[in-house]
Design a protein around this motif. Structure first.
Motif, mmCIF file in Angstrom:
data_model
loop_
_atom_site.group_PDB
_atom_site.id
_atom_site.type_symbol
_atom_site.label_atom_id
_atom_site.label_comp_id
_atom_site.label_asym_id
_atom_site.label_seq_id
_atom_site.Cartn_x
_atom_site.Cartn_y
_atom_site.Cartn_z
ATOM 1 N N CYS A 57 0.840 -1.190 0.000
ATOM 2 C CA CYS A 57 0.000 0.000 0.000
ATOM 3 C C CYS A 57 0.881 1.248 0.000
ATOM 4 N N TRP A 58 0.234 2.383 -0.071
ATOM 5 C CA TRP A 58 0.907 3.678 -0.043
ATOM 6 C C TRP A 58 0.360 4.455 1.147
ATOM 7 N N ILE A 59 1.208 5.225 1.806
ATOM 8 C CA ILE A 59 0.811 5.976 2.991
ATOM 9 C C ILE A 59 1.200 7.438 2.787
ATOM 10 N N ASP A 60 0.245 8.361 3.048
ATOM 11 C CA ASP A 60 0.585 9.777 2.918
ATOM 12 C C ASP A 60 1.123 10.314 4.239
ATOM 13 N N ASP A 61 1.458 11.609 4.259
ATOM 14 C CA ASP A 61 2.085 12.179 5.462
ATOM 15 C C ASP A 61 1.124 12.296 6.645
ATOM 16 N N SER A 62 -0.172 12.101 6.409
ATOM 17 C CA SER A 62 -1.155 12.097 7.495
ATOM 18 C C SER A 62 -1.494 10.683 7.948
ATOM 19 N N MET A 63 -0.708 9.711 7.451
ATOM 20 C CA MET A 63 -0.869 8.298 7.776
ATOM 21 C C MET A 63 -2.152 7.690 7.187
ATOM 22 N N ASN A 64 -2.724 8.336 6.157
ATOM 23 C CA ASN A 64 -3.832 7.736 5.425
ATOM 24 C C ASN A 64 -3.255 6.652 4.526
ATOM 25 N N VAL A 65 -3.946 5.534 4.464
ATOM 26 C CA VAL A 65 -3.474 4.387 3.685
ATOM 27 C C VAL A 65 -4.267 4.313 2.388
ATOM 28 N N TYR A 66 -3.545 4.128 1.288
ATOM 29 C CA TYR A 66 -4.152 4.034 -0.036
ATOM 30 C C TYR A 66 -3.814 2.683 -0.642
ATOM 31 N N SER A 67 -4.719 2.200 -1.445
ATOM 32 C CA SER A 67 -4.516 0.922 -2.106
ATOM 33 C C SER A 67 -3.296 0.965 -3.009
ATOM 34 N N PHE A 68 -2.634 -0.160 -3.101
ATOM 35 C CA PHE A 68 -1.515 -0.296 -4.023
ATOM 36 C C PHE A 68 -1.939 0.101 -5.429
ATOM 37 N N TYR A 69 -3.176 -0.177 -5.790
ATOM 38 C CA TYR A 69 -3.665 0.056 -7.148
ATOM 39 C C TYR A 69 -4.034 1.514 -7.430
ATOM 40 N N ASP A 70 -3.980 2.385 -6.427
ATOM 41 C CA ASP A 70 -4.266 3.807 -6.640
ATOM 42 C C ASP A 70 -3.137 4.516 -7.380
ATOM 43 N N VAL A 71 -1.948 3.918 -7.387
ATOM 44 C CA VAL A 71 -0.755 4.564 -7.958
ATOM 45 C C VAL A 71 -0.366 3.874 -9.260
ATOM 46 N N THR A 72 -0.053 4.696 -10.283
ATOM 47 C CA THR A 72 0.376 4.132 -11.566
ATOM 48 C C THR A 72 1.884 4.203 -11.748
ATOM 49 N N HIS A 73 2.518 5.284 -11.250
ATOM 50 C CA HIS A 73 3.953 5.523 -11.440
ATOM 51 C C HIS A 73 4.541 6.152 -10.189
ATOM 52 N N TRP A 74 5.845 6.067 -10.065
ATOM 53 C CA TRP A 74 6.551 6.711 -8.958
ATOM 54 C C TRP A 74 7.934 7.144 -9.442
ATOM 55 N N MET A 75 8.559 8.019 -8.670
ATOM 56 C CA MET A 75 9.953 8.399 -8.925
ATOM 57 C C MET A 75 10.614 8.766 -7.610
ATOM 58 N N PRO A 76 11.936 8.580 -7.530
ATOM 59 C CA PRO A 76 12.645 8.936 -6.300
ATOM 60 C C PRO A 76 12.550 10.439 -6.024
ATOM 61 N N LEU A 77 12.626 10.788 -4.758
ATOM 62 C CA LEU A 77 12.709 12.202 -4.393
ATOM 63 C C LEU A 77 14.070 12.738 -4.811
ATOM 64 N N PRO A 78 14.126 14.003 -5.206
ATOM 65 C CA PRO A 78 15.439 14.575 -5.520
ATOM 66 C C PRO A 78 16.273 14.730 -4.254
ATOM 67 N N GLU A 79 17.550 14.839 -4.421
ATOM 68 C CA GLU A 79 18.451 15.079 -3.288
ATOM 69 C C GLU A 79 18.123 16.432 -2.672
ATOM 70 N N PRO A 80 18.169 16.558 -1.351
ATOM 71 C CA PRO A 80 17.917 17.862 -0.726
ATOM 72 C C PRO A 80 19.059 18.822 -1.052
ATOM 73 N N PRO A 81 18.794 20.123 -0.970
ATOM 74 C CA PRO A 81 19.867 21.075 -1.250
ATOM 75 C C PRO A 81 20.985 20.941 -0.226
ATOM 76 N N LYS A 82 22.189 21.204 -0.667
ATOM 77 C CA LYS A 82 23.345 21.139 0.224
ATOM 78 C C LYS A 82 23.493 22.494 0.912
ATOM 79 N N GLU A 83 23.834 22.430 2.183
ATOM 80 C CA GLU A 83 24.089 23.648 2.956
ATOM 81 C C GLU A 83 25.365 24.296 2.451
#
Length: 86
Positions: A57-83
């Motif tokens: 499954c997929w979980i959002d930042d509010s801890m809501n759970v979504y079905s695996f089938y709700d998502v078609t594609h994904w991609m990695p998060l970009p690297e955070p900016p460097k200090e």
């Protein structure tokens, strides 16, 4: 010439980091936050969740759970900016 090969390889790796990955092709690692594209067209940052005792499954930042089938594609998060250091 070797520098061109290295640069081409690096560019290919960087480009691949920013492509949508179909969930039918592969999935992120367990408990990895990624950008997801939902079937309804929405784009969100969610966490992928998979254990041997639960369904995928997929979980959002509010801890809501979504079905695996709700998502078609994904991609990695970009690297955070460097200090910047002075």
């Amino acid at each position: 010439e070797a520098d061109n090969v290295n640069l081409t390889g690096w560019l290919a790796e960087e480009h691949a980091k920013h492509l949508w990955i179909p969930v039918t092709e592969r999935l992120p690692e367990h408990l990895t936050s990624v950008i997801v594209h939902r079937k309804d067209g929405g784009i969100f940052v969610w966490e992928y969740f998979n254990t041997s005792t639960t369904d995928e499954c997929w979980i959002d930042d509010s801890m809501n759970v979504y079905s695996f089938y709700d998502v078609t594609h994904w991609m990695p998060l970009p690297e955070p900016p460097k200090e910047e250091t002075e």
